[in-house]
Design a protein around this motif. Structure first.
Motif, short mmCIF file in Angstrom:
data_model
loop_
_atom_site.label_atom_id
_atom_site.label_comp_id
_atom_site.label_asym_id
_atom_site.label_seq_id
_atom_site.Cartn_x
_atom_site.Cartn_y
_atom_site.Cartn_z
N SER A 5 31.19 41.70 18.24
CA SER A 5 31.49 42.45 17.02
C SER A 5 32.85 42.09 16.43
N ILE A 6 33.80 41.63 17.28
CA ILE A 6 35.09 41.28 16.70
C ILE A 6 35.14 39.82 16.27
N ALA A 7 34.11 39.02 16.67
CA ALA A 7 34.12 37.61 16.28
C ALA A 7 33.89 37.51 14.78
N SER A 8 34.61 36.58 14.16
CA SER A 8 34.42 36.41 12.72
C SER A 8 33.06 35.78 12.46
N ASN A 9 32.65 35.84 11.24
CA ASN A 9 31.35 35.27 10.87
C ASN A 9 31.28 33.79 11.28
N TRP A 10 32.40 33.09 11.05
CA TRP A 10 32.39 31.66 11.35
C TRP A 10 32.25 31.40 12.83
N THR A 11 32.90 32.26 13.64
CA THR A 11 32.76 32.10 15.08
C THR A 11 31.31 32.30 15.48
N LEU A 12 30.67 33.29 14.88
CA LEU A 12 29.27 33.56 15.19
C LEU A 12 28.40 32.37 14.82
N VAL A 13 28.66 31.81 13.63
CA VAL A 13 27.89 30.65 13.18
C VAL A 13 28.07 29.52 14.18
N TRP A 14 29.30 29.33 14.61
CA TRP A 14 29.59 28.25 15.55
C TRP A 14 28.89 28.48 16.88
N TRP A 15 28.92 29.71 17.36
CA TRP A 15 28.24 30.00 18.63
C TRP A 15 26.77 29.69 18.55
N ARG A 16 26.16 30.03 17.44
CA ARG A 16 24.72 29.76 17.32
C ARG A 16 24.48 28.27 17.13
N PHE A 17 25.39 27.62 16.38
CA PHE A 17 25.20 26.20 16.07
C PHE A 17 25.28 25.36 17.34
N ARG A 18 26.25 25.68 18.21
CA ARG A 18 26.45 24.80 19.38
C ARG A 18 25.32 24.91 20.38
N LYS A 19 24.47 25.92 20.23
CA LYS A 19 23.31 26.03 21.11
C LYS A 19 22.26 24.97 20.75
N ASN A 20 22.35 24.47 19.53
CA ASN A 20 21.37 23.52 19.02
C ASN A 20 21.82 22.10 19.38
N VAL A 21 21.26 21.58 20.48
CA VAL A 21 21.74 20.30 21.02
C VAL A 21 21.61 19.17 20.01
N LEU A 22 20.44 19.09 19.35
CA LEU A 22 20.22 18.00 18.40
C LEU A 22 21.24 18.05 17.28
N ALA A 23 21.54 19.24 16.80
CA ALA A 23 22.50 19.37 15.71
C ALA A 23 23.89 18.94 16.17
N VAL A 24 24.23 19.25 17.40
CA VAL A 24 25.55 18.86 17.90
C VAL A 24 25.63 17.34 18.02
N ILE A 25 24.57 16.73 18.57
CA ILE A 25 24.55 15.26 18.68
C ILE A 25 24.68 14.64 17.28
N SER A 26 23.93 15.20 16.32
CA SER A 26 23.97 14.68 14.96
C SER A 26 25.36 14.81 14.37
N THR A 27 26.05 15.89 14.71
CA THR A 27 27.41 16.05 14.21
C THR A 27 28.29 14.91 14.71
N VAL A 28 28.10 14.55 15.98
CA VAL A 28 28.88 13.44 16.53
C VAL A 28 28.57 12.16 15.75
N VAL A 29 27.29 11.93 15.49
CA VAL A 29 26.89 10.74 14.73
C VAL A 29 27.58 10.74 13.37
N LEU A 30 27.57 11.89 12.72
CA LEU A 30 28.18 11.97 11.39
C LEU A 30 29.69 11.76 11.45
#
Lengths: 405, 329, 374
Positions: A48-73
Motif C-alpha cells: 500500500s505504501i509502494a508508489s504506482n511505479w513501484t507496483l508496475v515494476w513489481w508486476r513487470f519484472r515477473k514477466n520473464v519474456l518482457a524483461v529479456i526483451s528489455t535487455v535486447v532493447l
C-alpha cells in the motif's frame, strides 16, 4: 517492559509472552493470536505504501519474456547511440572486388589458446557465370581484438574515442573482417547494420514521440473541453483512420522531392508516420479524460480551486501515464515496420542514408538472395526489434493495468 | 437501424470528396510532371519532341490548366466513370487497372477468409485449453507472426523455395496462363498459386485476430452466465459455442473495418516482392514515374475500398449486437 | 423407458423419510500457485423435501463454493477433495410422479451426461446477478427454451408454451411479448422473475438461490421473497437459500446453517438459531442486526476484525481471532467439531465440546468484549 524487545526479535514470542501474561493477560493473548494475520498486514502495508511505479515494476519484472526483451532493447539502444563503436569499418566503403563475401564467424581458439581470429576468404571467378565464388581459407588467419583501438569517432558529440568492439589486431594491415558478409558493392554488412539500426530505431521512436505529443494534446483537448472542438477533432480522427494507409504513405513519400538531403527526408518520413499514429492515442486519451472528468478527485481538485492546467497535469495525466507509455511502446514497432517497408520499396529513406529497409533493397532479387542469404540479416534484426518492442509493450500494459485482461 | 445505415451511406460521398482532394494534391505535389521528366528522358537519349507536340500533349492531359481546373476536370471524369488516360502507357487507366483490380479483391478476400477460418478456431482452442503446451505454442507463433513484416515473410519463403527446391514461387499464374484470356483452366491455375500469397498477406492478421479472440474468450469464460448455463445442464461444448464464442466474436467484427482495407493495401508490398499482378505494383510504378492520373485513379480505388470496408463492419456490428441494434433504431 | 441400473444408484420406493439432499463432510479446495485455499472445509447439512434451508455467512465464507460443489460446476483449479453429496432424485427427471432413487453426485463425473441431466432438471440454480446470468445477445426466451429442450422431450413450440406458462407463474405480465425481450430490456424485478422462471422451467425439486435479492431494491426484494415463498409452498420445492442477510433468512428459512471460513459454525431450526443461538459467531451476527426495539442513535455492535485472508487461515477454530470467548491454548490449538447441543441443533465450538468440554471449562478465560462501535 523488558519483555518488549525479545518480542520484536522473536516473532514466535512464546516465551516472553508467557512471562507477560500475569501483567496484561488477555490483551497479550490476543496480540499473539494476531500474529499470523500481522504478516499479511505487513505485506499489504508494503504494497500500500509502494508508489504506482513501484507496483508496475513489481508486476513487470515477473514477466520473464518482457524483461529479456528489455535487455535486447537496451542493447539496440546502445547501438543507436554508438554505431561507430560497433562498426568494424566505414559503412560507405565500397570495393567491387569484395562483393558478396559470405559471413565470417569468429573462431575463439588458436592452437589451444584464446586468440580470436577470422579466416580469410579467397575469391575465384567462375569462368562460365562470371560470378565470384568465395572459399574460406582457414590457414590464413586475421586476428581480431575486442575493445581494441582503430579510427576515432565522436561519442554523442561529447568526446572522441577510438575504441571499437571488434577490430583487427594488426592495425597496419587493412581490416578484412566481414562478420556478416558483404553486399553487391562489397560494403560490410555488419558495419552498415550498426548505422541502419541507428536510423531505423530513431525514426520509429521520434515518430512515436511526435504521435504522443499530438495525441495527448488533441485527445486531451477533445476529451477535456468537449463540444464543437471535440466534434471537429473526432471527425478528423475518423477521416484519417479511414484512409488506406500504405498507399497514401507511398504517395506522400513519393511526393518528397528527390533533391532533398537525407536529414530532410528523415524528418519528413517521421512526420508522415506520426500523421496517423497520433489518432489511436488521441482516442484513448480522450476516453480517459471523459471518464476522469466525472471522477470525485477531479471535482475535489476543482472545488479546492486548482487551475485547469494543474488539474490536467497533476491530477488527470498521472492516472494514465503508464498506460500511455505501454501504448507508445506498442506503436514503435508499427512505425519501424512501415519505414522498413517504404524504404524497401525505394520510397522511404534513400541511399546514401542507411536504414534496415534500405539495406533490404539489396535482397529484392531472389537469385542474389540465393547466392548471398546473409543479405536478409537486416530483416532478422527488424523481426527481433519488433518482437522485443511488442513483448515489452504487452508486459508494460499488463503491469500497468492488470485488470484489462 | 435503417437510419443508422443511411447515415453511414451519406457519409461516403463526403469522405470521397475529401479524399479526392487529398489524392489529387498528392499526385500533383511532386515538382515537375510526367511530361517534363519524359522530355528529359528523351533529351538524354538524344531525341526531342517538337514544341507543337509538347503543347498538344499538355493540352490533351490538361497540364496547361491551373491546378483547381485540373482537379475539377479530373473529378468530372471520375464521376462519369472515366478514370482518365495513363501518361506513361498512353492507354485508358480503366483498361490498365481492369483485371488487376479483380485480382486485388480476390487476393484480399482469400486472405480474409484464411484469417478468420484460422484465427477463430485456434483462438477458441487456445482459450479453452489455457496454459497447455499447444496454447503456449499458439502464443509463440502469434508473437512471431505479428513481428514478421509480410514482405520479409515473402522474401524468406521465396528464398527458401528457390534455394532448396529451385522453385520460383512468384506470380499468381503459370507462364502459360499469364496472358491467356479467362478460362476455367486459368482459374484453376490461379487457385494453385494464390494460397501462398494468401498466407503471406494473411498471417499477421491471423496472429493478431487469434490473440484478440483468445483474450476476449478468456474474459467471457469467466462471466456469470457461464455458471448459469452450466447449472442448467448445458454441456461445456454447447455452452462455449453458443454464448462466449458469439460474444467474443461480436467485437471482432468491428475489426473488419480496418482489416479489409489493410488487406487491400497491405498486399501492395507483398505484390511487388512476389510479382503479383494486382494494382499494387502498378501504383508503385505510376508514383515513381509521376504518372499522375494513373496513380490518382488507383489511390481513389484504395480509398473507396477502405470506405467500403469500414461501412461493412459498421453494418455487421449493428446487425450482430442487439444492444447496439436496438439503441440506434 | 427402462430404468438404468447404476452401481451408485439405489432404486428404492421407501425414501419417504430420506432428505432430498444430504451433504456430508464436503471439502472443496482451490489449488492455486500461491497455495491451497480451503474454501469449503467439511460442510454437512440435510435438505428435507419441501423445506427451505438458509445458509448464512459473511462474503468469502464459502457459501457459493459449497453450492457450486454440490452442482459440480466448480471453476477450474477448484476440486472436491472429500465428502459425499447424495440426492434423492426422480428416475424420470422433472416428472412429479416418477419413482425415486438415491444418487451420489460426488461419484459422477462433473461433465457426465447423468450429472448434466440433474442440473436444471432436479437441482436448479437462481444465480446471484440476473443481469449477468443472461447472455445479452440472446433473448430471455431463447435461453429458457434452451433449458426446456435440453431436459424435456418436447417440440420447440411446446417449449415456448412451457416458457410462457412459467413466465406467467412467476407473475410476469404479457409473457408472450416479454419472452422475446433481451435481459437488459427488462427492469430489475422482471429480470429477477425471469431468472426464477428459468430455474423453475423444468420442475426441479431443489432450488439453490444464491443471494437472489442482493442486486435489487428493498421493495422489489420483498416482492421476490414473497413470490419465492409462494412458489415454494405451491410446488413443495425445497430451497437452499444463500444470503448474508439474516433478515431474509428469518423470513424464508425453516432450517439455518451458519458458515464461517468454509466451515459450519452452527445449524438448526430457524426458531432455535434466532431464539437460542449458541455459537459466539452467530450471537455476534444476531447482535449486529438493527431491531425495531433498539434505541435510535445507539451504535450497532459489529464484529471486530475482518474475515481472515484465505491463505492465512488461523489455526484451530477459524473464528478465534475475532471471538469474544476465545480460549488460549484451546481454540487456537485444535479444530472443534459439530456437537449436538439440543435436538436438531448443532454447534461447532469448544464451549460446547462434549468430549473435552469439562476439562476446557476450567481453563476458560473470557477475554474482555471486543465488539467495537462503528
Amino acid at each position: 517492559m523488558d519483555n518488549i524487545e525479545p518480542k520484536i526479535l522473536q516473532p514466535e514470542g512464546v516465551a516472553p509472552l508467557e512471562k507477560a501474561e500475569p501483567e496484561i493477560e488477555a490483551t497479550a493473548a490476543r496480540a499473539e493470536t494476531f500474529e499470523e494475520p500481522l504478516t499479511t498486514t505487513q505485506e499489504e502495508e508494503r504494497i500500500s505504501i509502494a508508489s504506482n511505479w513501484t507496483l508496475v515494476w513489481w508486476r513487470f519484472r515477473k514477466n520473464v519474456l518482457a524483461v529479456i526483451s528489455t535487455v535486447v532493447l537496451i542493447f539496440l539502444a546502445t547501438v543507436v547511440l554508438l554505431p561507430d563503436f560497433f562498426a568494424t569499418m566505414s559503412p560507405e566503403k565500397t570495393n567491387a572486388r569484395l562483393a558478396f563475401i559470405p559471413v565470417q564467424s569468429i573462431h575463439w581458439l588458436d592452437e589451444g589458446q584464446l586468440k580470436p581470429w577470422v579466416p580469410s576468404v579467397e575469391g575465384k571467378r567462375d569462368p562460365v557465370t562470371l560470378k565470384m565464388l568465395w572459399t574460406t581459407d582457414e590457414t590464413q588467419k586475421t586476428y581480431v581484438k575486442f575493445f581494441g583501438s582503430s579510427w576515432s569517432y565522436s561519442v554523442l558529440g561529447l568526446f572522441e574515442s577510438n575504441i571499437h568492439l571488434v577490430s583487427g589486431a594488426d592495425q597496419t594491415q587493412e581490416n578484412q573482417i566481414f562478420l556478416l558478409g558483404t553486399d553487391r558493392l562489397g560494403r560490410d554488412q555488419w558495419s552498415r547494420l550498426a548505422f541502419a539500426t541507428r536510423i531505423s530505431m530513431t525514426i520509429g521512436m521520434i515518430s512515436v514521440i511526435v504521435s504522443v505529443v499530438l495525441g495527448l494534446l488533441l485527445g486531451g483537448i477533445s476529451g477535456y473541453f468537449g463540444g464543437w472542438i471535440d466534434n471537429i477533432i473526432q471527425r478528423l480522427i475518423e477521416l484519417l483512420q479511414s484512409l488506406p494507409t500504405i498507399p497514401i504513405w507511398l504517395a506522400l513519400t513519393a511526393a518528397l522531392p528527390r533533391t532533398w538531403s537525407p536529414e530532410k527526408v528523415f524528418f519528413a518520413i517521421t512526420i508522415i508516420l506520426a500523421l496517423r499514429g497520433w489518432t489511436t492515442l488521441a482516442r484513448e486519451v480522450r476516453g480517459r479524460f471523459l471518464s476522469l472528468r466525472e471522477e470525485d478527485f477531479v471535482l475535489a481538485a476543482e472545488l479546492s480551486g486548482a487551475s485547469q492546467a494543474r488539474i490536467i497535469l497533476k491530477h488527470m495525466i498521472p492516472t494514465f501515464t503508464s498506460h500511455i507509455i505501454a501504448t507508445s511502446t506498442l506503436a514503435i514497432p508499427v512505425m519501424i515496420v512501415t519505414e522498413t517497408s517504404l524504404s524497401f520499396l525505394g520510397l522511404g529513406m534513400r541511399p546514401p542514408a542507411i536504414s534496415w529497409g534500405v539495406m533490404l533493397q539489396e535482397a529484392q532479387n531472389i537469385q542474389t538472395l540465393a547466392l548471398a542469404p546473409w543479405l536478409l540479416t537486416p530483416g532478422l534484426i527488424v523481426i527481433v526489434a519488433v518482437l522485443a518492442f511488442n513483448l515489452v509493450g504487452d508486459g508494460l500494459r499488463d503491469a500497468a493495468d492488470p485488470y484489462s485482461h | 437501424m435503417l437510419r443508422y445505415i443511411l447515415q453511414r451511406l451519406i457519409l461516403i460521398p463526403i469522405l470521397l470528396i475529401i479524399f479526392s482532394i487529398m489524392v489529387f494534391a498528392l499526385v500533383q505535389a511532386p515538382p515537375g510532371d510526367f511530361l517534363t521528366s519524359y522530355i528529359a528522358t528523351l533529351a538524354s537519349t538524344g531525341s526531342s519532341l517538337n514544341q507543337e507536340t509538347i503543347v498538344m500533349l499538355e493540352h490533351q492531359f490538361g497540364l496547361d490548366q491551373p491546378v483547381h481546373i485540373q482537379y475539377i476536370r479530373w473529378m468530372q471524369n471520375l464521376l462519369r466513370g472515366d478514370l482518365g488516360l495513363s501518361l506513361e502507357y498512353q492507354l485508358p487507366n480503366a483498361e490498365l487497372i481492369g483485371d488487376r483490380l479483380g485480382l486485388t479483391l480476390v487476393l484480399a478476400l482469400f486472405a480474409f477468409v484464411f484469417t478468420w477460418a484460422m484465427a477463430i478456431p485456434i483462438g477458441i482452442y487456445s482459450a479453452t485449453h489455457r496454459n497447455t503446451i499447444l496454447d503456449y505454442l499458439v502464443t509463440v507463433v502469434n508473437y512471431t507472426g505479428v513481428a514478421i513484416p509480410n514482405f520479409m515473410l515473402a522474401l524468406i519463403l521465396m528464398w527458401f523455395a528457390y534455394s532448396q527446391f529451385g522453385l520460383s514461387i512468384t506470380g499468381l499464374f503459370s507462364r502459360d496462363f499469364e496472358q491467356a484470356p479467362w478460362s476455367i483452366a486459368k482459374v484453376i491455375d490461379l487457385l494453385k498459386h494464390i494460397w501462398l500469397p494468401m498466407i503471406v498477406i494473411g498471417l499477421a492478421g491471423t496472429a493478431r485476430l487469434t490473440r484478440v479472440m483468445r483474450a476476449n474468450l478468456l474474459d467471457e469464460l469467466n462471466k456469470p452466465y457461464m455458471v448459469s448455463g452450466r447449472a442448467r445442464g448445458l454441456s461445456e461444448w454447447q455452452l462455449v459455442m453458443k454464448y462466449p464464442v458469439r460474444l467474443s466474436i461480436n467485437p471482432l467484427v468491428s475489426t473488419i473495418g480496418w482489416y479489409l482495407p489493410e488487406l487491400f493495401s497491405g498486399s501492395l508490398i507483398v505484390a511487388t516482392v512476389m510479382n503479383l499482378q494486382n494494382i499494387g505494383p502498378l501504383l508503385l510504378r505510376s508514383l515513381i514515374n509521376q504518372d499522375m492520373y494513373l496513380a490518382g485513379a488507383i489511390l481513389m480505388i484504395y480509398c473507396f475500398l477502405a470506405i467500403i470496408g469500414t461501412l461493412i463492419s459498421d453494418i455487421l456490428l449493428v446487425w450482430l449486437d442487439p444492444r447496439i441494434r436496438m439503441e440506434k433504431v | 423407458m427402462v430404468t438404468q441400473v447404476h452401481p451408485l444408484i439405489k432404486p428404492t420406493n421407501d425414501l419417504a423419510n430420506e432428505p432430498l439432499l444430504k451433504v456430508e463432510d464436503l471439502k472443496a479446495y482451490f489449488f492455486m500457485d500461491e497455495g491451497i485455499v480451503r474454501a469449503v472445509d467439511g460442510v454437512s447439512f440435510d435438505v428435507m423435501p419441501g423445506k427451505v434451508v438458509g445458509i448464512v455467512g459473511e462474503s468469502g465464507c464459502g457459501k457459493s463454493v459449497t453450492m457450486k460443489a454440490i452442482l459440480q460446476i466448480l471453476e477450474s483449479g477448484a476440486k472436491i477433495v472429500n465428502g459425499k453429496v447424495t440426492l434423492r432424485s426422480r428416475v424420470h427427471h422433472g416428472d412429479p410422479n416418477s419413482a425415486e432413487e438415491l444418487i451420489e453426485l460426488t461419484h459422477l463425473h462433473p461433465n457426465s451426461r447423468q450429472m448434466r441431466r440433474i442440473r436444471g432438471a432436479e437441482i436448479a440454480l437462481i444465480p446471484q446477478e440476473p443481469m449477468a446470468a443472461f447472455s445479452p445477445v440472446h433473448t430471455v426466451g431463447n435461453q429458457i427454451m434452451e433449458t426446456i429442450l435440453l431436459h424435456q422431450d418436447v417440440s420447440k413450440k411446446e417449449a415456448r408454451q412451457i416458457a410462457v406458462d412459467v413466465f406467467r407463474a412467476v407473475g410476469i405480465s404479457m409473457p408472450e411479448q416479454r419472452i422475446d425481450s433481451y435481459s437488459w430490456q427488462l427492469s430489475g424485478g422482471l429480470r429477477q422473475r425471469a431468472i426464477i422462471a428459468m430455474a423453475l422451467s423444468c420442475n426441479p425439486r431443489l432450488l439453490i438461490a444464491d443471494e437472489p435479492t442482493t442486486a435489487i431494491d428493498v421493495t422489489t426484494q420483498a416482492q421476490i421473497l414473497k413470490l419465492l415463498r409462494k412458489l415454494q409452498e405451491e410446488r413443495q420445492t425445497s430451497i437452499i437459500f444463500i444470503t448474508h442477510d439474516l433478515g431474509v433468512i428469518a423470513q424464508m428459512a425453516d432450517e439455518v446453517v451458519v458458515m464461517y471460513l468454509g466451515m459450519v459454525m452452527e445449524k438448526g431450526s430457524a426458531m432455535k438459531i434466532f431464539k437460542d443461538a449458541q455459537h459466539p459467531y452467530t450471537q455476534a451476527l444476531l447482535r449486529s442486526i438493527p431491531s425495531v426495539q433498539s434505541h435510535s442513535r445507539v451504535k450497532l455492535p459489529t464484529i471486530a476484525g475482518s474475515i481472515a485472508h484465505p491463505f492465512n487461515r488461523p489455526k484451530g477454530c477459524p473464528f478465534h481471532p475475532r471471538c469474544t470467548h476465545f480460549m488460549r491454548g484451546v481454540c487456537d490449538a485444535a479444530q472443534p467439531h459439530l456437537v449436538e447441543v439440543d435436538e436438531d441443533h448443532f454447534v461447532n465450538c469448544f464451549l460446547y465440546s462434549e468430549a473435552d468440554g469439562a476439562k476446557l471449562m476450567d481453563k476458560i478465560e473470557t477475554a474482555p468484549p471486543v465488539e467495537k462501535s462503528l
